[in-house]
Design an enzyme around this catalytic site. Sequence first.
Site, PDB file in Angstrom:
ATOM      1  CD  GLU A 241      -2.885  -1.095   0.023  1.00  0.00           C
ATOM      2  OE1 GLU A 241      -3.138  -0.024  -0.532  1.00  0.00           O
ATOM      3  OE2 GLU A 241      -3.323  -2.187  -0.393  1.00  0.00           O
TER       4      GLU A 241
ATOM      5  CG  HIS B 181      -0.781   1.211  -4.548  1.00  0.00           C
ATOM      6  ND1 HIS B 181      -0.666   0.998  -5.892  1.00  0.00           N
ATOM      7  CD2 HIS B 181      -1.394   0.108  -4.057  1.00  0.00           C
ATOM      8  CE1 HIS B 181      -1.181  -0.190  -6.198  1.00  0.00           C
ATOM      9  NE2 HIS B 181      -1.624  -0.746  -5.094  1.00  0.00           N
TER      10      HIS B 181
HETATM   11 ZN   LIG Z   1      -2.544  -2.584  -4.709  1.00  0.00          ZN
END
Ligand SMILES: [Zn+2]
Length: 420
Positions: free
Chosen positions: A287, A290
């Site tokens: 995460e 990202h």
């Molecule tokens: Zn992802």
Amino acid sequence: MKFELIPQDQMSPQFLFYIIIAILIIDFAIDKFINHLNAKHFDDKIPSELTDVYSEKEYFKSQAYKKENYRFSLFKSLFTMLLTLLFFMFKGFAWVDSVSRSYSDNEIIIALIFFGIIMIGSDILGTPFSYYHTFIIEEKYGFNKSSKRLFLADKLKGLLLSAAIGGGILAIIIWFYQMTGETFWIYTWLFIGVFTIFVTMFYSSLIVPLFNKQSPLEEGELKDAIFDFSKKTDFTLDNIYVIDGSKRSTKANAYFSGFGARKRIVLYDTLINDLNTEEIVAVLAHEIGHYKKKHVFINMILSLVVTGITLYLFSLFIDNAILSKALSVNIPSFHIGLITFGILYSPISEITGIFMNIISRKFEYQADDFAKNEFNGSALVSSLKKLSKNSLSNLTPHKANVFIHYSHPTLLQRVKNLNS
Ligand SMILES: [Zn+2]
């Protein structure tokens, strides 16, 4: 002189009506064909990289689960398609339009009543299906944790929320149209841009609490491990929350929301139950990847560009009375134009959807690579496998289905990439 995209003397409303029906049927047929292809590969041999995902018993359970879901969605979409076609054939929109007009002379109020009727009607038809899916299928495979009371409360809150937000946005857009005519699309675009940023920032504090409880992650080994990692990668993280996903389903998840000082990472309590510390940090590393690779920002810009183009195209059509006449509505209006345009535009939005999925899958690889390089690839592999096992995922999807519908690479693709 006025520029007309569809010269009215060259195309009859009748012909446009047939185009609309053709688009609906072709779109449906393609979708069913892709699903059929996918279902034909349900019994394929599990790739050697993934043989440790399921035990034999779990594998049989996953086979039954995907087949049952396939049959269910086939029946549901056939039923929906049939009703949609009947609604078009029997001039349903003209009828709802005249009912709406019997209550008011104000175009905004008429549009609100119009979409209100459509929304409530389709919700009533859809509820038996979602009830069956939750309380029969998900229940049978041990996923469902929702009660009937919670199901009903979710339904009502969802309806009220979409009436308030959807109705508000619709009213503002029609007002822009009344005030500025064709250039309404520029104001609408700006408005949607500001609204999107607002929702992205306040989603966790305004919308999520309506449905779930969020609490800060408690002190302990997991929190220490997460903070160690975020310090190492120079990622300021003040907000890690745990959400009570377990009150609806056993399926686990994690996501990232907001940006700047408002960014937060949200872990489902089910994720904390299913994975060990190492695996959870690996999910978080993905995460954070990202965020570090600016995916959140790029996605927002891309969707704004797509929205702008769509609104501009809509503005070229909206003044044309043929949009309303095609649905047998004699008084041209913004809301009927919106329905017709929405269908005519749907092949284009299918294509932009595929394009967005291609980008999304690229981003997923990048986030996986980040987790591999900065943390631990094999921990992410084992967490992805556990998550697939616990949601009885299909390990052998068909290529065409992946290409069109998957926002993430398949488990096999991700495992191969992480192991490489
Ligand atoms: Zn992802």
